[in-house]
Scaffold this motif. Structure first.
Motif, PDB file in Angstrom:
ATOM      1  N   GLY A 168       0.872  -1.255   0.110  1.00  0.00           N
ATOM      2  CA  GLY A 168       0.054  -0.027   0.026  1.00  0.00           C
ATOM      3  C   GLY A 168       0.880   1.188   0.025  1.00  0.00           C
ATOM      4  O   GLY A 168       0.410   2.276  -0.456  1.00  0.00           O
ATOM      5  N   GLU A 169       2.058   1.189   0.412  1.00  0.00           N
ATOM      6  CA  GLU A 169       2.815   2.542   0.629  1.00  0.00           C
ATOM      7  C   GLU A 169       4.208   2.076   0.916  1.00  0.00           C
ATOM      8  O   GLU A 169       4.447   0.861   1.553  1.00  0.00           O
ATOM      9  CB  GLU A 169       2.332   3.346   1.521  1.00  0.00           C
ATOM     10  CG  GLU A 169       2.279   2.753   3.041  1.00  0.00           C
ATOM     11  CD  GLU A 169       1.548   3.656   3.945  1.00  0.00           C
ATOM     12  OE1 GLU A 169       1.960   4.887   4.109  1.00  0.00           O
ATOM     13  OE2 GLU A 169       0.625   3.036   4.773  1.00  0.00           O
ATOM     14  N   PRO A 170       5.194   2.745   0.971  1.00  0.00           N
ATOM     15  CA  PRO A 170       6.522   2.164   1.418  1.00  0.00           C
ATOM     16  C   PRO A 170       6.548   2.020   2.744  1.00  0.00           C
ATOM     17  O   PRO A 170       5.875   2.695   3.547  1.00  0.00           O
ATOM     18  CB  PRO A 170       7.496   3.624   1.029  1.00  0.00           C
ATOM     19  CG  PRO A 170       6.731   4.274  -0.138  1.00  0.00           C
ATOM     20  CD  PRO A 170       5.060   4.084   0.291  1.00  0.00           C
TER      21      PRO A 170
ATOM     22  N   ASP B 174       7.548  -7.283   0.840  1.00  0.00           N
ATOM     23  CA  ASP B 174       7.324  -5.938   0.760  1.00  0.00           C
ATOM     24  C   ASP B 174       6.649  -5.864  -0.795  1.00  0.00           C
ATOM     25  O   ASP B 174       7.654  -5.559  -1.662  1.00  0.00           O
ATOM     26  CB  ASP B 174       8.357  -5.150   1.130  1.00  0.00           C
ATOM     27  CG  ASP B 174       8.126  -3.584   0.635  1.00  0.00           C
ATOM     28  OD1 ASP B 174       6.982  -3.313   0.409  1.00  0.00           O
ATOM     29  OD2 ASP B 174       8.815  -2.804   1.104  1.00  0.00           O
ATOM     30  N   THR B 175       5.499  -5.793  -1.109  1.00  0.00           N
ATOM     31  CA  THR B 175       4.876  -5.924  -2.358  1.00  0.00           C
ATOM     32  C   THR B 175       4.583  -4.764  -3.073  1.00  0.00           C
ATOM     33  O   THR B 175       3.422  -4.206  -2.554  1.00  0.00           O
ATOM     34  CB  THR B 175       3.692  -6.948  -2.417  1.00  0.00           C
ATOM     35  OG1 THR B 175       2.576  -6.320  -1.427  1.00  0.00           O
ATOM     36  CG2 THR B 175       3.975  -8.339  -1.670  1.00  0.00           C
TER      37      THR B 175
ATOM     38  N   GLN C 249      -0.265  -1.647  -7.983  1.00  0.00           N
ATOM     39  CA  GLN C 249      -1.196  -0.810  -7.985  1.00  0.00           C
ATOM     40  C   GLN C 249      -2.577  -1.437  -8.611  1.00  0.00           C
ATOM     41  O   GLN C 249      -2.474  -2.161  -9.157  1.00  0.00           O
ATOM     42  CB  GLN C 249      -0.790   0.269  -8.916  1.00  0.00           C
ATOM     43  CG  GLN C 249       0.556   0.730  -8.944  1.00  0.00           C
ATOM     44  CD  GLN C 249       1.095   1.610 -10.058  1.00  0.00           C
ATOM     45  OE1 GLN C 249       1.152   1.244 -11.206  1.00  0.00           O
ATOM     46  NE2 GLN C 249       1.232   2.901  -9.645  1.00  0.00           N
ATOM     47  N   THR C 250      -3.483  -0.608  -8.399  1.00  0.00           N
ATOM     48  CA  THR C 250      -4.970  -0.731  -8.909  1.00  0.00           C
ATOM     49  C   THR C 250      -4.680  -1.246 -10.273  1.00  0.00           C
ATOM     50  O   THR C 250      -5.515  -2.154 -10.903  1.00  0.00           O
ATOM     51  CB  THR C 250      -5.865   0.159  -8.483  1.00  0.00           C
ATOM     52  OG1 THR C 250      -6.013   0.710  -7.295  1.00  0.00           O
ATOM     53  CG2 THR C 250      -7.191  -0.078  -9.233  1.00  0.00           C
TER      54      THR C 250
ATOM     55  N   ASP D 248       5.136   6.233  -9.904  1.00  0.00           N
ATOM     56  CA  ASP D 248       6.016   6.406  -8.675  1.00  0.00           C
ATOM     57  C   ASP D 248       7.560   6.380  -8.939  1.00  0.00           C
ATOM     58  O   ASP D 248       7.546   6.252  -9.993  1.00  0.00           O
ATOM     59  CB  ASP D 248       5.969   4.817  -7.929  1.00  0.00           C
ATOM     60  CG  ASP D 248       4.815   4.580  -7.195  1.00  0.00           C
ATOM     61  OD1 ASP D 248       4.226   5.523  -6.568  1.00  0.00           O
ATOM     62  OD2 ASP D 248       4.002   3.530  -7.393  1.00  0.00           O
TER      63      ASP D 248
ATOM     64  N   ARG E 272       5.292   8.737  -4.418  1.00  0.00           N
ATOM     65  CA  ARG E 272       4.458   8.955  -5.767  1.00  0.00           C
ATOM     66  C   ARG E 272       5.343  10.428  -6.295  1.00  0.00           C
ATOM     67  O   ARG E 272       6.057  11.034  -5.533  1.00  0.00           O
ATOM     68  CB  ARG E 272       3.092   9.643  -5.609  1.00  0.00           C
ATOM     69  CG  ARG E 272       2.201   8.815  -4.795  1.00  0.00           C
ATOM     70  CD  ARG E 272       1.811   7.484  -5.704  1.00  0.00           C
ATOM     71  NE  ARG E 272       1.194   7.963  -7.079  1.00  0.00           N
ATOM     72  CZ  ARG E 272       0.741   7.133  -7.965  1.00  0.00           C
ATOM     73  NH1 ARG E 272       0.545   5.726  -7.544  1.00  0.00           N
ATOM     74  NH2 ARG E 272       0.188   7.787  -9.256  1.00  0.00           N
TER      75      ARG E 272
ATOM     76  N   ILE F  46      -0.670   9.383  -0.360  1.00  0.00           N
ATOM     77  CA  ILE F  46      -1.114   7.873   0.479  1.00  0.00           C
ATOM     78  C   ILE F  46      -1.278   8.255   1.753  1.00  0.00           C
ATOM     79  O   ILE F  46      -0.174   8.283   2.384  1.00  0.00           O
ATOM     80  CB  ILE F  46      -0.057   6.637  -0.247  1.00  0.00           C
ATOM     81  CG1 ILE F  46      -0.071   6.891  -1.677  1.00  0.00           C
ATOM     82  CG2 ILE F  46      -0.733   5.548   0.415  1.00  0.00           C
ATOM     83  CD1 ILE F  46       0.414   5.607  -2.115  1.00  0.00           C
TER      84      ILE F  46
ATOM     85  N   ASN G  29      -5.019   5.484  -1.326  1.00  0.00           N
ATOM     86  CA  ASN G  29      -4.547   6.732  -2.602  1.00  0.00           C
ATOM     87  C   ASN G  29      -5.539   7.728  -2.541  1.00  0.00           C
ATOM     88  O   ASN G  29      -6.846   7.491  -2.804  1.00  0.00           O
ATOM     89  CB  ASN G  29      -4.873   6.225  -3.840  1.00  0.00           C
ATOM     90  CG  ASN G  29      -3.704   5.330  -3.968  1.00  0.00           C
ATOM     91  OD1 ASN G  29      -2.737   4.717  -3.127  1.00  0.00           O
ATOM     92  ND2 ASN G  29      -3.451   4.737  -5.303  1.00  0.00           N
TER      93      ASN G  29
HETATM   94  C1  6R9 Z   1      -1.866  -2.384  -4.318  1.00  0.00           C
HETATM   95  C2  6R9 Z   1      -2.291  -0.798  -4.121  1.00  0.00           C
HETATM   96  C3  6R9 Z   1      -0.709   2.146  -5.624  1.00  0.00           C
HETATM   97  C4  6R9 Z   1       0.260   2.653  -5.136  1.00  0.00           C
HETATM   98  C5  6R9 Z   1       1.435   2.726  -5.667  1.00  0.00           C
HETATM   99  C6  6R9 Z   1       2.553   3.316  -4.703  1.00  0.00           C
HETATM  100  C7  6R9 Z   1       1.928   2.580  -3.383  1.00  0.00           C
HETATM  101  C8  6R9 Z   1       1.805   0.184  -2.975  1.00  0.00           C
HETATM  102  C9  6R9 Z   1       3.701  -0.124  -2.163  1.00  0.00           C
HETATM  103  C10 6R9 Z   1       3.732   0.870  -2.510  1.00  0.00           C
HETATM  104  C11 6R9 Z   1       5.892   1.312  -1.659  1.00  0.00           C
HETATM  105  C12 6R9 Z   1       4.980  -0.768  -1.646  1.00  0.00           C
HETATM  106  N1  6R9 Z   1       2.427   1.307  -2.982  1.00  0.00           N
HETATM  107  N2  6R9 Z   1       2.762  -0.780  -2.358  1.00  0.00           N
HETATM  108  N3  6R9 Z   1       4.854   1.870  -2.365  1.00  0.00           N
HETATM  109  N4  6R9 Z   1       5.803   0.017  -1.526  1.00  0.00           N
HETATM  110  N5  6R9 Z   1       5.126  -2.223  -1.274  1.00  0.00           N
HETATM  111  O1  6R9 Z   1      -1.599  -0.392  -2.965  1.00  0.00           O
HETATM  112  O2  6R9 Z   1      -2.692  -0.326  -4.936  1.00  0.00           O
HETATM  113  O3  6R9 Z   1      -4.385   1.489  -4.073  1.00  0.00           O
HETATM  114  O4  6R9 Z   1      -3.821   1.494  -6.402  1.00  0.00           O
HETATM  115  O5  6R9 Z   1      -2.046   2.106  -4.651  1.00  0.00           O
HETATM  116  O6  6R9 Z   1       0.541   2.618  -3.600  1.00  0.00           O
HETATM  117  O7  6R9 Z   1       2.760   4.673  -4.498  1.00  0.00           O
HETATM  118  O8  6R9 Z   1       1.631   3.397  -7.042  1.00  0.00           O
HETATM  119  P1  6R9 Z   1      -3.341   1.379  -5.208  1.00  0.00           P
END
Ligand code: 6R9
Length: 635
Positions: A373-375, A397-398, A401-402, A487, A502, A508, A513
């Motif tokens: 979801g975020e760093p 740490d996955t 994005q949508t 990103d 971003r 975020i 988002n």
């Molecule tokens: C799956 C999800 C996408 C945005 C993405 C990025 C941030 C998601 C992250 C991450 C760093 C991670 N993001 N996972 N940043 N490390 N492991 O979250 O989808 O809601 O569309 O958000 O979230 O900035 O571009 P979504």
């Protein structure tokens, strides 16, 4: 040789290289060996990146729900598909077997058809995290209706905007939902939303909180009696590989939400494959992703990915803080969860509480823990590693994005050595590149740039509902021929990726988002407001919080600023939802603007962060004097 499962690092590199050199063979083999098809494809992939035109498994015929449920029945009919853990831990958890899920989805599919829904129709699903949510989604997919799930924390106007954008014929909702010690009146919100939605013909209402609600004659019906009468015999629709499976809205840099469209076969193959590998899924695992199904993480890793693999997946209705801060850990113990997948914002919030909440539970069942979801910051990573994973469970740490449908850059559990704050390596099939400001690809390691992907993968969203031009402009024009993620990232000396955040106007907050533009639009509608600009600033728990700079109209506004700030936040809450409220509001007389009229957010971001050291080049500003004024106003 099968490509479905990566066993070790050497094999990862082998599979990765194969996926780059021969993507058609690689994905073709995975698709052929692990799914059931009515008809095979003629081309594995067909694409034109310049036109943002991407197709996978062309001409193939398939039904994703047959793959999620029916094909498992012979072997796993009595296996638990879904564990429903209610908001209140004293309410019994439900174990829904694959047989029962099949029966419930077939009944629901028949109800939808009886209510006039057929292939291609859009159905808005606005439900709390209860089994009906999963059943509704799968029932839509079974009959080829396109589901558009709207997170049950959105306000009436956000709901109506999403319903109207994709012209949904039906809404599936409930009387309300439980959330910690609160209840949320979903049906009241739907009623308000539908005042502005002429396209909606029918509303089906599930019972959850047993509140008194209005039922509009001719439009609204209780779901339960319809299900009771429905047959559990249902023939699934035969879908084309590229028929839309669902629409899911995500924030953009203009006010209008983007309805990302995912199609059937590619999404199916990609979510199943990534689930299996990233989390090292094995037959008797119990997988728990704490996201809401209203977000892509829930779509791909609560429902589709796990069910496609015949897994047991947990649907959790509650919140991490109710009845106390041990709820996650207690639930892991209770259901013997093997993989736990959550967001940094939740980790930070729980790390702040008494350590005994987690130490009370040995969490021996866990084998892999994930973040999304975020760093994830270093401190949170170590806390998660030490106290939840016991330094024994790899942290995946996955990053994704949508728009990407599934996980893109991530460690593969027990295969990729992890490194705190790094999403590490791209999964097979994913070709990331870092781009510089001149739009050139940056070669080599120890570099930073804008993260793009240069070859299509099966899970990529195909378009924005009703606006292919916007899809092209947003994702394929900044760096021609490549998918731009929005990103920034760095690549370290061994080629590991770390996502830095971003680079566009999306902030975020607590893993959600939020486009700054729609929030600004909402503020600007307040009668006292002339203009506004929103930026994010670092926040201990939420990752980022929102800071608003607001210019009032020159009408001799004499009202108390504090009350006005409250009103503005209420306004945002009504228009978008409470998640978008501002932590800080500063009233200003002007905003730093370039000669072309663009707000220079970079400067506002620095001021919000309290960093006045170096504003960089402000020579293009029309009104440089305003920077001092805003800065002093903040001090
Ligand atoms: C799956 C999800 C996408 C945005 C993405 C990025 C941030 C998601 C992250 C991450 C760093 C991670 N993001 N996972 N940043 N490390 N492991 O979250 O989808 O809601 O569309 O958000 O979230 O900035 O571009 P979504």
């Amino acid at each position: 040789m099968s490509y479905y499962k990566i066993e070790n690092l050497e094999q990862y590199f082998k599979h990765y290289n194969k996926s780059v050199r021969e993507p058609r063979k690689f994905w073709g083999k995975i698709a052929e060996e692990n799914f059931t098809w009515y008809q095979q494809w003629d081309k594995v992939v067909d694409f034109n990146m310049a036109e943002a035109d991407i197709k996978w498994f062309t001409e193939a015929k398939v039904n994703i729900v047959k793959n999620c449920i029916d094909r498992h029945l012979a072997k796993r009919g009595e296996k638990t598909a879904i564990i429903f853990e209610p908001n209140d831990p004293s309410e019994a958890a439900l174990h829904i077997t694959y047989n029962e899920l099949h029966q419930r989805v077939c009944k629901m599919a028949n109800v939808l058809r009886e209510q006039g829904i057929s292939k291609g129709d859009r159905v808005c699903i606005y439900l709390p995290m209860i089994p009906e949510l999963a059943v509704s989604i799968l029932a839509c997919a079974r009959i080829g209706a396109i589901h558009s799930v709207v997170f049950a924390g959105f306000s009436a106007s956000a709901v109506s905007a999403r319903i109207n954008d994709s012209e949904c014929k039906m809404v599936i909702t409930s009387d309300g939902g439980f959330r910690g010690n609160k209840t949320i009146d979903l049906k009241v919100i739907v009623d308000e939303a539908l005042e502005k939605c002429p396209c909606v013909e029918k509303v089906l209402v599930a019972k959850r909180i047993h509140s008194k609600i209005n039922m509009k004659a001719g439009r609204d019906q209780w779901l339960e009696p319809l299900l009771d009468q429905a047959s559990d015999n249902n023939v699934a629709e035969i879908m084309d590989a590229e028929d839309p499976l669902f629409i899911l809205y995500t924030s953009g840099s203009t006010g209008k939400p983007k309805g990302m469209v995912h199609t059937t076969a590619g999404y199916m193959v990609y979510t199943a494959y990534t689930f299996k590998n990233v989390f090292n899924y094995e037959e008797n695992d119990v997988f728990w992703c704490t996201a809401d199904i209203g977000w892509i993480t829930g779509h791909s890793y609560i429902l589709y990915g796990p069910l496609l693999n015949g897994a047991t997946t947990v649907i959790f209705e509650g919140v991490p803080s109710y009845p106390d801060f041990s709820r996650f850990w207690q639930t892991i113990e209770k259901h013997k969860v093997t993989q736990f997948y959550t967001a940094p914002t939740a980790i930070r919030a729980l790390a702040k509480e008494n350590i005994d909440f987690v130490l009370k539970y040995p969490l021996k069942s866990l084998k892999v823990i994930g973040s999304v979801g975020e760093p994830i910051n270093e401190e949170a990573w170590h806390w998660y590693n030490n106290h939840v994973g016991d330094r024994r469970c790899p942290i995946v740490d996955t990053w994704w994005q949508t728009e990407t449908g599934g996980i893109m850059i991530s460690p593969i559990a027990f295969v990729t050595p992890t490194k705190p704050t790094y999403a590490t390596l791209p999964l097979p099939g994913i070709q990331p590149v870092l781009m510089d400001e001149k739009r050139n690809e940056i070669e080599g390691n120890q570099v930073v740039g804008s993260l793009c992907i240069k070859f299509p993968w099966p899970g990529i969203a195909r378009t924005i509902w009703g606006d292919h031009q916007r899809y092209k402009d947003t994702y394929f024009s900044a760096f021609p021929g490549k998918f731009f993620t929005g990103d920034g990232a760095l690549r370290d000396e061994v080629g590991y990726y770390r996502i830095t955040g971003r680079v566009d106007d999306v902030v975020i907050v607590s893993g959600h988002n939020l486009g700054t533009a729609p929030i600004e639009d909402a503020i600007n509608e307040h009668p006292a407001v002339a203009e506004s600009a929103i930026v994010g600033f670092p926040h201990d728990i939420k990752g980022n919080a929102l800071y608003g700079f607001v210019i009032l109209k020159e009408t001799g506004e004499t009202r108390n600023k504090e009350n006005l700030a409250k009103e503005i936040n209420q306004h945002i809450s009504d228009h978008i939802g409470p998640i978008a409220k501002l932590d800080k509001i500063q009233f200003v007389t002007g905003l730093p603007k370039t000669r072309s009229g663009k707000i220079m957010r970079r400067i506002l971001r620095k001021i919000a962060e309290g960093d006045y050291s170096n504003f960089g080049d402000i020579s293009t500003l029309l009104n440089p004097e305003i920077v001092e004024e805003i800065k002093e106003g903040k001090l």
